[in-house]
Design an enzyme around this catalytic site. Structure first.
Site, PDB file in Angstrom:
ATOM      1  N   LYS A 110      11.101   5.737  -9.304  1.00  0.00           N
ATOM      2  CA  LYS A 110      10.590   4.374  -9.491  1.00  0.00           C
ATOM      3  C   LYS A 110       9.106   4.413  -9.824  1.00  0.00           C
ATOM      4  O   LYS A 110       8.287   4.815  -8.995  1.00  0.00           O
ATOM      5  CB  LYS A 110      10.780   3.523  -8.230  1.00  0.00           C
ATOM      6  N   GLU A 158       1.580  10.937  -0.116  1.00  0.00           N
ATOM      7  CA  GLU A 158       0.202  11.161  -0.561  1.00  0.00           C
ATOM      8  C   GLU A 158      -0.436   9.786  -0.601  1.00  0.00           C
ATOM      9  O   GLU A 158      -0.132   8.960  -1.459  1.00  0.00           O
ATOM     10  CB  GLU A 158       0.191  11.830  -1.943  1.00  0.00           C
ATOM     11  N   CYS A 200      -7.237   8.180  -5.639  1.00  0.00           N
ATOM     12  CA  CYS A 200      -7.102   8.331  -4.189  1.00  0.00           C
ATOM     13  C   CYS A 200      -8.146   9.286  -3.615  1.00  0.00           C
ATOM     14  O   CYS A 200      -8.616   9.117  -2.486  1.00  0.00           O
ATOM     15  CB  CYS A 200      -5.701   8.803  -3.835  1.00  0.00           C
ATOM     16  N   GLU A 249     -10.663   1.745   2.114  1.00  0.00           N
ATOM     17  CA  GLU A 249     -10.512   2.164   0.731  1.00  0.00           C
ATOM     18  C   GLU A 249     -10.574   0.946  -0.189  1.00  0.00           C
ATOM     19  O   GLU A 249      -9.771   0.026  -0.066  1.00  0.00           O
ATOM     20  CB  GLU A 249      -9.191   2.906   0.532  1.00  0.00           C
TER      21      GLU A 249
END
Length: 491
Positions: free
Chosen positions: A175, A250, A284, A385
């Site tokens: 996906k 992750e 990231c 973040e």
């Protein structure tokens, strides 16, 4: 605009069971560039059933390593031959500069070839045990593997997961992000063309709460691999308890980039910019926290701001563009909200901080390269973040304080150290709680090396032998070399 783009399920291109569609936008212009079918849970269930049948009933689990390698090499060759088509499509859908998307396609080809070559290389282990036995260990495929990737590296993240899973002999239900599916759909056109058996690799389209959740929750999916935000990662973990499936995650990061006073000044400035503003900060592992030793603090910020103000923001198709738009209006608004939070928290804004709206910029999702100084460890912009072109700068006195500030985070994905004292750089790196680290550089990634983080940055690793092992089960086999009754029970 053309026909509605479809999913690829059990070897066939299919519209969703729902009949719904989604418009895909160009983030540089806000314009609709495609219409795709919008999958639902029923589509995932069908794809998983096809993948399960391909693995257990139709012989994929017994396919030779040589055959799997051949298919991966062929996929790499065809992808490379169509590289321009892919990187232009990636820039159109994602917005990143063409010079970045072209590298992504090249890296994807290299990753495919790495795992194609690795497919025939894994070997087992034998043990010298006390009895007249031969004890050995082999690695076997897990079965049906579900995969969910984000929008920041749509094609490359797909290959990072699909390549090792196929190399190890699994089947796949993949996906992509619902807002950047176009290069994945194009990749599956190649997969269809080159002759992967029916059901071995499936593509489902749709959002996370429905399609993603079903993929993580489905009891016939035996492994789920996810790249994305930490909060979503928690949801994936909970859903995966349905059948205690293997997981690899992750997740997010708030990575420190430490610059000591003895670092090469211009090199450190250059990498500080690259660490945060590459891919519009939507990385990231971005070096989103810059830690500067106090003796160079003022001089470094002055030069950093000077350089940041010269970064050319624009369309990804302009070869001189250095930073493109953010991925969507919603994400742009989130980044802008964090900039406002930083101002209210008392951090000093020394560069950027605004949406760019003049001329054609007003139709896209462009934000200036932004730098905050005079930040404190407990500020939200330091701890959370942002995933955009926003850098926060912290000051430290010595090695000990640098390590303390760097580790003051719930994340542990990446970290960098700049110093000409290599012994000191090594000491500091060894103390940093992060899975991917660099000395006097930032961001390089290699197929041979593991990728992943500590703490809330995830579980497991991608790439290298470590990434391959995430898609295998370990089996112990014991062979009796002295075949006779045990004598354990009386006759």
């Amino acid at each position: 605009m053309g026909d509605v783009l479809k999913q690829y399920i059990n070897g066939e291109w299919k519209l969703s069971e729902s009949g719904n569609t989604r418009e895909i936008l160009n983030p540089a212009t806000g314009e609709v560039i495609a219409e795709v079918t919008e999958g639902i849970r029923a589509d995932v269930i069908n794809a998983v059933a096809g993948a399960k049948a391909a693995f257990y009933e139709n012989g994929w689990m017994d396919t030779s390593a040589v055959e799997r390698a051949r298919l991966l090499f062929k996929l790499a060759d065809v992808l490379e031959s169509r590289a321009e088509e892919f990187y232009k499509l990636e820039t159109t859908n994602n917005g990143k500069p063409i010079r970045e998307s072209s590298v992504d396609v090249s890296d994807a080809c290299a990753c495919l070839r790495y795992y194609a070559g690795f497919t025939t290389k894994p070997h087992g282990v034998t043990y010298d045990v006390p009895d007249d036995m031969q004890s050995l260990v082999v690695r076997e495929p897990i079965g049906v593997c579900g995969m969910i990737v984000p929008w920041n590296y749509p094609l490359l993240m797909a290959i990072w997961k699909i390549a090792p899973a196929i190399a190890a002999g699994n089947t796949v239900v993949f996906k992509p992000s619902e807002i950047t599916p176009l290069t994945a759909i194009k990749l599956f056109e190649i997969i269809d063309e080159i002759g992967f058996p029916k059901g071995v690799i499936n593509l489902v389209l749709g959002d996370g709460p429905n399609v993603g959740d079903e993929l993580a929750r489905n009891r016939d999916v035996e492994k789920i691999a996810f790249t994305g935000g930490t909060s979503t990662g928690r949801s994936i973990m909970k859903a995966a308890t349905s059948n205690i499936k293997k997981i690899s995650l992750e997740l997010g990061g708030k990575s420190p980039n430490i610059v000591f006073e003895d670092a090469d000044f211009e090199t450190a400035v250059d990498y500080a910019l690259f660490a945060i503003f590459c891919n519009q900060g939507q990385v990231c592992s971005a070096g989103s926290r810059l830690l500067l030793q106090e003796s160079i603090y003022d001089k470094f910020i002055e030069r950093l701001v000077e350089r940041a103000k010269k970064i050319k923001v624009g369309s990804g198709f302009d070869e001189s563009t250095e930073m493109g738009p953010l991925i969507s209006q919603n994400h742009m608004n989130k980044v802008l909200s964090y900039i406002e939070i930083g101002k209210k928290e008392g951090a000093k804004l020394v560069c950027g901080g605004n949406r760019i709206t003049e001329g054609t910029f007003g139709k896209g999702y462009f934000v200036e390269p932004t730098i905050f100084v005079d930040t404190l460890p407990d500020m939200r912009i330091v701890q959370e973040e942002i995933f955009g072109p926003v850098l926060v700068v912290q000051k430290f006195k010595d090695e000990k304080e640098a390590i303390k500030l760097a580790n003051d985070s719930c994340y542990g994905l990446a970290a960098g150290v700049f110093s000409n004292d290599i012994a000191k750089a090594h000491r500091v790196i060894r103390k940093l709680r992060a899975g991917i680290t660099w000395i006097n550089t930032y961001h390089p990634t290699y197929n041979e090396a593991p990728w992943g983080g500590y703490k809330q940055s995830g579980i497991g690793r991608e790439l290298g032998t470590y990434g391959y092992e995430e898609y295998t089960e370990v089996k112990q086999i014991n062979i009796n070399l002295d075949v006779k009754p045990t004598g354990w029970f009386a006759k």
